[in-house]
Write a protein that holds these residues in place. Structure first.
Motif, PDB file in Angstrom:
ATOM      1  N   GLN A   1      -8.027   7.280 -94.189  1.00 56.22           N
ATOM      2  CA  GLN A   1      -9.265   7.703 -93.517  1.00 56.22           C
ATOM      3  C   GLN A   1      -9.433   7.015 -92.177  1.00 56.22           C
ATOM      4  O   GLN A   1      -9.904   7.617 -91.215  1.00 56.22           O
ATOM      5  CB  GLN A   1     -10.465   7.410 -94.403  1.00 56.22           C
ATOM      6  CG  GLN A   1     -10.565   8.300 -95.634  1.00 56.22           C
ATOM      7  CD  GLN A   1     -11.864   8.091 -96.386  1.00 56.22           C
ATOM      8  OE1 GLN A   1     -12.275   6.962 -96.648  1.00 56.22           O
ATOM      9  NE2 GLN A   1     -12.513   9.186 -96.736  1.00 56.22           N
ATOM     10  N   TRP A   2      -9.056   5.788 -92.096  1.00 58.32           N
ATOM     11  CA  TRP A   2      -9.239   5.028 -90.868  1.00 58.32           C
ATOM     12  C   TRP A   2      -8.144   5.292 -89.845  1.00 58.32           C
ATOM     13  O   TRP A   2      -8.360   5.134 -88.644  1.00 58.32           O
ATOM     14  CB  TRP A   2      -9.277   3.535 -91.176  1.00 58.32           C
ATOM     15  CG  TRP A   2     -10.446   3.112 -92.022  1.00 58.32           C
ATOM     16  CD1 TRP A   2     -11.496   3.889 -92.425  1.00 58.32           C
ATOM     17  CD2 TRP A   2     -10.680   1.808 -92.559  1.00 58.32           C
ATOM     18  NE1 TRP A   2     -12.367   3.154 -93.180  1.00 58.32           N
ATOM     19  CE2 TRP A   2     -11.901   1.874 -93.283  1.00 58.32           C
ATOM     20  CE3 TRP A   2      -9.987   0.602 -92.509  1.00 58.32           C
ATOM     21  CZ2 TRP A   2     -12.430   0.773 -93.943  1.00 58.32           C
ATOM     22  CZ3 TRP A   2     -10.517  -0.495 -93.164  1.00 58.32           C
ATOM     23  CH2 TRP A   2     -11.725  -0.418 -93.871  1.00 58.32           C
TER      24      TRP A   2
ATOM     25  N   ASP B   1      -4.593   2.906 -93.715  1.00 60.57           N
ATOM     26  CA  ASP B   1      -5.649   3.565 -94.478  1.00 60.57           C
ATOM     27  C   ASP B   1      -5.733   5.035 -94.049  1.00 60.57           C
ATOM     28  O   ASP B   1      -5.859   5.326 -92.853  1.00 60.57           O
ATOM     29  CB  ASP B   1      -6.988   2.867 -94.220  1.00 60.57           C
ATOM     30  CG  ASP B   1      -8.101   3.430 -95.074  1.00 60.57           C
ATOM     31  OD1 ASP B   1      -8.583   4.544 -94.756  1.00 60.57           O
ATOM     32  OD2 ASP B   1      -8.504   2.774 -96.048  1.00 60.57           O
TER      33      ASP B   1
ATOM     34  N   ARG C   1     -10.289  -6.882 -96.716  1.00 60.47           N
ATOM     35  CA  ARG C   1      -9.211  -6.162 -97.402  1.00 60.47           C
ATOM     36  C   ARG C   1      -7.829  -6.706 -97.077  1.00 60.47           C
ATOM     37  O   ARG C   1      -6.867  -6.445 -97.808  1.00 60.47           O
ATOM     38  CB  ARG C   1      -9.256  -4.685 -97.050  1.00 60.47           C
ATOM     39  CG  ARG C   1      -9.101  -4.401 -95.570  1.00 60.47           C
ATOM     40  CD  ARG C   1      -8.698  -2.974 -95.253  1.00 60.47           C
ATOM     41  NE  ARG C   1      -9.399  -1.999 -96.060  1.00 60.47           N
ATOM     42  CZ  ARG C   1      -8.947  -0.781 -96.290  1.00 60.47           C
ATOM     43  NH1 ARG C   1      -7.810  -0.395 -95.749  1.00 60.47           N
ATOM     44  NH2 ARG C   1      -9.621   0.078 -97.017  1.00 60.47           N
TER      45      ARG C   1
ATOM     46  N   ARG D   1     -13.413  -0.351 -90.382  1.00 55.97           N
ATOM     47  CA  ARG D   1     -14.409  -0.957 -91.245  1.00 55.97           C
ATOM     48  C   ARG D   1     -15.829  -0.580 -90.845  1.00 55.97           C
ATOM     49  O   ARG D   1     -16.764  -0.741 -91.638  1.00 55.97           O
ATOM     50  CB  ARG D   1     -14.263  -2.482 -91.210  1.00 55.97           C
ATOM     51  CG  ARG D   1     -12.926  -3.003 -91.745  1.00 55.97           C
ATOM     52  CD  ARG D   1     -12.692  -4.439 -91.303  1.00 55.97           C
ATOM     53  NE  ARG D   1     -11.435  -4.991 -91.792  1.00 55.97           N
ATOM     54  CZ  ARG D   1     -10.249  -4.791 -91.221  1.00 55.97           C
ATOM     55  NH1 ARG D   1     -10.155  -4.013 -90.140  1.00 55.97           N
ATOM     56  NH2 ARG D   1      -9.170  -5.347 -91.727  1.00 55.97           N
TER      57      ARG D   1
END
Length: 361
Positions: free
Chosen positions: A250-251, A248, A15, A120
């Protein structure tokens, strides 16, 4: 007919864009099911020579960031290859693409590891970031180093194992320091970027916290604790607030991951081990802001101070990591020195590669 064996994971576009690829590293299942870590590599594009307008653009970028004007060649394979392996912090993942490009431009192979249940490697059925033992990450790091050895051999044609320099941030710094202490011959150097070596406050507060956490961790290790939200550091980093970087949601959520009893006990045990002093054989570099500012409400001061750890306490703890430890302090740096304002992180980039060049292994 014998069933076909599943294909081994292969490098995939990452990404982070051009030059970045990721590789899933299967790990042993745990009580939540399938587990993996994810290795990210930076591979400079190899070109026969850029067109004139790209050369001008490249030279402008390099002048701005003070990078050497390479043409994307692989790091020199004549000597033993050097590798930087990056470990992220709590509720975090690898996103420091500028750091990777800078290190890669100075002749080192750059890799980063998203640990199990982070970034990831995080899967829908998993408890984000959860473990009850920081030693579990030995498997992640071992798998990463084996994959790196194979990858560097394939890219350079050399059979010599690369020298590994671990660069670890915050909780990753605690994990990396404990790992290096247990594996004295594994690293050429250890670089700790604002490592979380002690609970904010003091060892007395940590001992009290351990007594409170211990019975809950034994009976209900996944129980979350309720703490006031402290979004200031996220605001100093995120391009959705006052920072420069895409995070990100969520991360790396605004309010971090839930803090759970079993995980807290594991971290406090790691802090206690550091207090007893480690014996890391490799040279250690600790990089820190020059001051701490921990507060619930946003203010501009959070753009020029560490909003997560006590930097004075960390500097003291750093001296107990090994016999050869250096501490570099950066005025106006935030918790992740390499995500600080441009002039601060440029200084840190220069110091990093300069220190590595004096400790090549």
């Amino acid at each position: 007919m014998k069933a076909a064996e599943p294909e081994a994971p292969s490098w995939q576009p990452d990404r982070l864009g051009e030059g970045f690829e990721s590789l899933e590293l299967p790990l042993a299942d745990d009580d939540e099911g399938t587990v993996c870590a994810t290795l990210v590599r930076y591979v400079p594009a190899v070109t026969a020579g850029p067109p004139a307008f790209l050369s001008a653009l490249r030279n402008t970028v390099f002048r701005t960031l003070e990078w050497p004007a390479t043409d994307g060649r692989e790091p020199d394979g004549a000597a033993r290859p050097g590798v930087v392996l990056y470990l992220h912090g709590w509720a975090d993942y690898f996103l420091q693409s500028e750091l990777a490009r800078y290190v890669g431009a100075h002749g080192l192979h750059f890799y980063a590891l998203d640990l199990r249940k982070y970034g990831r490697s995080l899967r829908d059925w998993q408890t984000p970031g959860y473990t009850t033992d920081l030693g579990i990450y030995d498997e992640d790091i071992s798998a990463a180093i084996e994959a790196i050895k194979a990858d560097v051999a394939g890219r350079t044609g050399l059979a010599t194992d690369p020298g590994v320099h671990m660069l670890a941030h915050s909780l990753g710094g605690l994990i990396g320091a404990l790992w290096a202490d247990r594996h004295p011959a594994a690293l050429e150097t250890l670089i700790l970027n604002a490592p979380w070596l002690e609970l904010q406050g003091s060892s007395l507060i940590r001992n009290i916290a351990m007594h409170l956490v211990e019975p809950i961790a034994r009976t209900d290790p996944r129980r979350p604790f309720r703490f006031p939200e402290m979004p200031g550091y996220w605001q100093s980093v995120s391009d959705q607030a006052h920072g420069e970087w895409f995070l990100d949601p969520q991360w790396r959520p605004t309010a971090s991951f839930p803090i759970r009893a079993g995980w807290t006990r594991a971290v406090l045990a790691g802090h206690a081990a550091v207090e007893r002093r480690l014996d890391i054989a490799a040279p250690v570099l600790v990089m820190l802001s020059d001051r701490t500012r921990i507060q619930a409400e946003w203010s501009e001061e959070l753009m020029v101070a560490d909003a997560v750890i006590d930097v004075e306490q960390t500097a003291r703890r750093a001296l107990g990591l090994g016999r050869r430890t250096s501490v570099f302090r950066y005025p106006r740096a935030i918790h992740d020195v390499f995500l600080s304002r441009r002039e601060v992180r440029q200084e840190a980039y220069r110091d990093l590669v300069g220190w590595l060049s004096s400790h090549p292994g």
